[in-house]
Design a protein around this motif. Structure first.
Motif, PDB file in Angstrom:
ATOM      1  N   LEU A  39      -2.275   1.847  -0.594  1.00 56.58           N
ATOM      2  CA  LEU A  39      -2.531   2.913   0.381  1.00 56.58           C
ATOM      3  C   LEU A  39      -2.566   4.286  -0.287  1.00 56.58           C
ATOM      4  O   LEU A  39      -3.378   5.132   0.087  1.00 56.58           O
ATOM      5  CB  LEU A  39      -1.462   2.913   1.474  1.00 56.58           C
ATOM      6  N   SER A  40      -1.688   4.504  -1.261  1.00 53.42           N
ATOM      7  CA  SER A  40      -1.666   5.818  -1.917  1.00 53.42           C
ATOM      8  C   SER A  40      -2.946   6.045  -2.723  1.00 53.42           C
ATOM      9  O   SER A  40      -3.373   7.181  -2.900  1.00 53.42           O
ATOM     10  CB  SER A  40      -0.435   5.958  -2.813  1.00 53.42           C
ATOM     11  N   GLU A  41      -3.578   4.967  -3.188  1.00 54.46           N
ATOM     12  CA  GLU A  41      -4.834   5.073  -3.924  1.00 54.46           C
ATOM     13  C   GLU A  41      -6.039   5.132  -2.994  1.00 54.46           C
ATOM     14  O   GLU A  41      -7.110   5.575  -3.385  1.00 54.46           O
ATOM     15  CB  GLU A  41      -4.995   3.881  -4.875  1.00 54.46           C
ATOM     16  N   LYS A  42      -5.877   4.630  -1.759  1.00 53.86           N
ATOM     17  CA  LYS A  42      -6.990   4.549  -0.804  1.00 53.86           C
ATOM     18  C   LYS A  42      -6.566   5.114   0.542  1.00 53.86           C
ATOM     19  O   LYS A  42      -6.426   4.374   1.515  1.00 53.86           O
ATOM     20  CB  LYS A  42      -7.410   3.095  -0.619  1.00 53.86           C
ATOM     21  N   PRO A  43      -6.358   6.431   0.627  1.00 56.80           N
ATOM     22  CA  PRO A  43      -5.903   7.000   1.906  1.00 56.80           C
ATOM     23  C   PRO A  43      -6.886   6.764   3.046  1.00 56.80           C
ATOM     24  O   PRO A  43      -6.493   6.665   4.199  1.00 56.80           O
ATOM     25  CB  PRO A  43      -5.720   8.481   1.603  1.00 56.80           C
ATOM     26  N   GLU A  44      -8.179   6.674   2.724  1.00 57.87           N
ATOM     27  CA  GLU A  44      -9.185   6.321   3.722  1.00 57.87           C
ATOM     28  C   GLU A  44      -9.881   5.070   3.214  1.00 57.87           C
ATOM     29  O   GLU A  44     -10.703   5.125   2.314  1.00 57.87           O
ATOM     30  CB  GLU A  44     -10.169   7.465   3.921  1.00 57.87           C
TER      31      GLU A  44
END
Length: 119
Positions: A39-44
């Motif tokens: 999630l921290s690498e892919k916020p969207e």
């Protein structure tokens, strides 16, 4: 068995779930860390990036990777996704053992018409 555990979650939140009967606590925590790191690498993120996470995340241990296989006795057999858009719902089912993909779309306008006609 006899105890029930309920955890109220924010419906807008992002969560990963791992069955307590299949995974010891330290593995459930490791899976949570994988998810939080992702999630921290892919916020969207997209449906495809989430499916990629589900299909390829782990540390090489087939007993505990997200796609799990315990000597072909207990294993992940499918991955499903549902995406709701403004006027339709997209459902995708990946059958891992047969390497098949089923994808369906349900138009919400048609659903409202069906529900209204049954009232």
């Amino acid at each position: 068995g006899k105890s029930k555990h309920v955890k109220v979650l924010n419906p807008l939140g992002q969560y990963i779930w791992s069955a307590a009967t299949l995974y010891p606590k330290h593995i459930r925590e490791k899976r949570e860390t994988w998810f939080q790191n992702w999630l921290s690498e892919k916020p969207e993120f997209t449906k495809d990036s989430l499916l990629d996470f589900h299909l390829h995340t782990g540390d090489g241990d087939p007993f505990y990777d997200l796609v799990m296989n315990r000597k072909d006795i207990v294993q992940t057999v499918s991955v499903s996704s549902v995406v709701k858009m403004e006027n339709k719902i997209n459902f995708q089912y990946l059958e891992l053992l047969k390497n098949e993909k089923i994808q369906e779309e349900l138009m919400l306008n048609n659903l409202h018409a069906i529900i209204d006609s049954q009232s």
